[in-house]
Design a protein around this motif. Structure first.
Motif, mmCIF file in Angstrom:
data_model
loop_
_atom_site.group_PDB
_atom_site.id
_atom_site.type_symbol
_atom_site.label_atom_id
_atom_site.label_comp_id
_atom_site.label_asym_id
_atom_site.label_seq_id
_atom_site.Cartn_x
_atom_site.Cartn_y
_atom_site.Cartn_z
ATOM 1 N N PHE A 26 0.836 -1.197 0.000
ATOM 2 C CA PHE A 26 0.000 0.000 0.000
ATOM 3 C C PHE A 26 0.878 1.256 0.000
ATOM 4 N N GLN A 134 -3.324 -4.409 -6.278
ATOM 5 C CA GLN A 134 -4.449 -3.782 -5.583
ATOM 6 C C GLN A 134 -5.673 -4.689 -5.569
ATOM 7 N N THR A 135 -5.918 -5.373 -6.676
ATOM 8 C CA THR A 135 -7.064 -6.287 -6.739
ATOM 9 C C THR A 135 -6.918 -7.410 -5.714
ATOM 10 N N GLN A 138 -6.534 -5.724 -1.329
ATOM 11 C CA GLN A 138 -7.658 -5.213 -0.535
ATOM 12 C C GLN A 138 -8.491 -6.346 0.082
ATOM 13 N N SER A 151 -12.739 -3.301 7.723
ATOM 14 C CA SER A 151 -12.563 -1.889 7.383
ATOM 15 C C SER A 151 -11.476 -1.236 8.230
ATOM 16 N N LEU A 154 -8.293 -1.940 6.425
ATOM 17 C CA LEU A 154 -8.197 -1.119 5.218
ATOM 18 C C LEU A 154 -7.889 0.338 5.566
ATOM 19 N N GLY A 158 -4.794 2.282 4.216
ATOM 20 C CA GLY A 158 -4.993 3.554 3.534
ATOM 21 C C GLY A 158 -4.137 4.663 4.130
ATOM 22 N N ASN A 161 -0.683 4.094 2.878
ATOM 23 C CA ASN A 161 -0.666 4.512 1.475
ATOM 24 C C ASN A 161 -0.481 6.030 1.373
ATOM 25 N N SER A 473 -17.684 -4.297 -6.858
ATOM 26 C CA SER A 473 -16.418 -3.725 -6.384
ATOM 27 C C SER A 473 -15.372 -3.742 -7.498
ATOM 28 N N ILE A 477 -13.429 -0.459 -9.233
ATOM 29 C CA ILE A 477 -11.972 -0.298 -9.321
ATOM 30 C C ILE A 477 -11.562 -0.027 -10.770
ATOM 31 N N GLY A 543 -12.870 2.403 5.211
ATOM 32 C CA GLY A 543 -12.051 2.110 4.045
ATOM 33 C C GLY A 543 -11.288 3.316 3.591
ATOM 34 N N HIS A 545 -8.755 4.867 -0.114
ATOM 35 C CA HIS A 545 -8.074 4.576 -1.382
ATOM 36 C C HIS A 545 -6.737 5.271 -1.367
#
Length: 545
Positions: A26, A134-135, A138, A151, A154, A158, A161, A473, A477, A543, A545
């Motif tokens: 990440f 990434q696929t 997560q 979550s 994540l 995040g 990241n 989902s 993406i 979550g 990104h």
């Protein structure tokens, strides 16, 4: 007297060691994606590119996410099973890292040959690897413990990241220019070679670390939901985009009309697909849900706006008369780029507060304190690398405004998205109609607003999808594609010459204002669509990104 026995659900303990290993990838997604902001103005100068042409780096990068995700989905559809579920998330990440190594190494001979097209191809390969990573990563993060706390993991990923996006521009600037805030340095091919040799070596080291680590395989036996009509729709979209690219390369048609046509085509195909699916849902899968279609367009616009603010920022800072009379030297823009991506970190760290078991008063106190702690980290990192931080301190005003918006949103997806989108629209307009540091901070503060939009849009878009949640989902993406189309669209506007010989680079940020205004409309529309289905999804967001 009989006694009723109840079974308490067993809590699955989080695999902390595996999670700590996983968040490394990440970090590198953020590191490389944000570093493009420094590499783009360098390429523009080195290869004597227009602003539109320089934005093709972002197009190659984010276009690879779409192509990679689509290819994985289509191949899985043809085989009848999910490839990643078959090989496991761990191997998916390792293979993705290996692909990114090839791309990073490819940049070296591309730079030596002074070939911008080959550099674009290399960036595409790097991001193709990221797409696979990434696929896999997560859902892998969610699987490393109790699903109910997925979550939380994540959010942690995040945050890491975002730390990568803060460090990336500064470190890349150091390797390209020899410093992050010094005098102008002539960047040589040797600088580029050194930078991407190190990047490739780090990718390889992480891949080896994953290979020999004791991570679980991360396999999933859930059934793959194929939807042949949705597949045809996505293939048609891809074919038309490729056709437009070919027309742009082989003819003298202006790029701006072609980009407008691309935007219209993407939106039209998605709405057409949904209208057909409503009449007959067979074969359409998740595309029969209007909230997913709106969400796909929302992710497309959100990612496009988040990337375009930054990717065109270097060119704006270099514009004479915008921030400085002669234009800011490209070796000195890293602290502003770092602050933009750091703004996303500020928001995401703040958004993560909701996952902790705090009282309402405790949450409000943390919402005020955490953003300034994150800002302190940004200032420290910039100071560490030699950037002067005095002129960054007034940015605390923007952070205070964002805190008020976070508190007003009450962790409700619709309210939060609407509030931040309207605030961001106002900031972009302020940035367009002012100059100097006020304009700079207004554009940078767009990052504060973007920071927690992704989980808002994502959670609203997959609400009520049932067995098609995983497929929905995947489609969302794919819409990272917006990062490949909207920045060049703004770049093409910025290339237009005014009667006085200057360009519309500054005014091109009206694109970002329009994007945020659309996201405000999207919040209202999603609320209406979900309410019609009996869904009230204004609950805690999670979550990132």
């Amino acid at each position: 007297m009989s006694e009723t026995l109840t079974t308490t659900p067993k809590t699955i303990k989080t695999n902390s060691g595996a999670l700590a290993t996983l968040v490394i990838v990440f970090f590198f997604w953020g590191f490389i994606a944000a570093s493009n902001s420094i590499f783009i103005p360098f390429c523009k100068t080195h290869f004597k590119l227009t602003q539109f042409e320089s934005q093709l780096i972002g197009s190659a990068f984010y276009g690879a996410y779409f192509i990679g995700s689509l290819a994985l989905y289509l191949i899985s559809s043809a085989l009848g099973y999910d490839i990643l579920n078959k090989i496991g998330y761990k191997k998916g990440i390792i293979y993705g890292l290996a692909i990114s190594v090839v791309g990073a190494l490819g940049i070296i001979p591309s730079a030596n040959m002074n070939s911008f097209p080959l550099i674009l191809a290399s960036f595409f390969i790097v991001a193709l690897g990221f797409s696979l990573q990434q696929t896999a990563a997560q859902p892998f993060a969610i699987s490393l413990g109790d699903p109910s706390t997925g979550s939380h993991r994540l959010n942690l990923a995040g945050g890491v990241n975002s730390f990568g996006t803060t460090l990336g521009p500064i470190i890349v600037s150091f390797f390209l220019f020899g410093s992050v805030g010094g005098e102008q340095t002539n960047v040589t091919v040797t600088n580029v070679n050194t930078l991407y040799m190190i990047v490739a070596a780090v990718f390889a080291a992480v891949a080896l670390f994953f290979t020999f680590s004791k991570l679980p395989d991360g396999k999933d036996d859930s059934k793959f939901e194929a939807s042949h009509k949705a597949s045809k729709s996505l293939i048609t979209m891809t074919g038309l985009i490729i056709a437009i690219i070919i027309v742009g390369q082989l003819t003298n048609i202006q790029k701006l009309p072609l980009l407008v046509l691309t935007l219209i085509m993407v939106v039209s195909i998605l709405f057409y697909s949904n209208s057909r699916a409503i009449k007959n849902s067979e074969g359409w899968g998740a595309m029969k849900y209007p909230q997913l279609i709106y969400g796909m367009i929302g992710i497309f616009v959100y990612v496009g706006v988040e990337v375009t603010i930054d990717n065109n920022f270097g060119a704006l800072l270099k514009t004479p008369g915008y921030l400085t009379p002669e234009g800011l030297d490209e070796s000195k823009i890293s602290k502003f780029v770092s602050l933009y991506w750091g703004s996303l970190m500020i928001g995401r760290w703040t958004g993560a507060i909701g996952v902790f078991n705090l009282s309402e008063t405790g949450k409000k106190i943390a919402t005020v304190i955490v953003p300034f702690v994150a800002f302190g980290v940004i200032l420290f990192v910039n100071h560490l690398y030699g950037n002067t931080i005095g002129e960054l301190l007034p940015y605390t005003i923007c952070i205070a405004v964002a805190i008020a918006a976070f508190l007003f949103g009450q962790e409700k997806p619709v309210k939060t998205l609407l509030t931040l989108a309207l605030l961001a629209t106002a900031l972009m307009l302020t940035g367009v109609f002012t100059r100097g540091i006020v304009s700079v901070y207004s554009f940078i503060a767009g990052g504060l607003c973007c920071s927690i939009m992704w989980p808002c849009i994502f959670s609203l878009s997959v609400a009520g999808l049932g067995k098609y949640t995983s497929q929905g989902s995947a489609f969302l993406i794919m819409m990272i594609l917006g990062g490949a189309i909207i920045p060049p669209f703004q770049g093409a506007l910025g290339d237009i010459t005014k009667p006085d010989g200057t360009h519309y680079m500054h005014q091109s940020y009206l694109v970002a204002a329009a994007g945020f205004a659309f996201l405000a409309f999207l919040a209202v529309k999603l609320r209406s669509v979900l309410k019609a289905q009996g869904l009230n999804f204004d609950e805690q967001i999670g979550g990132g990104h």
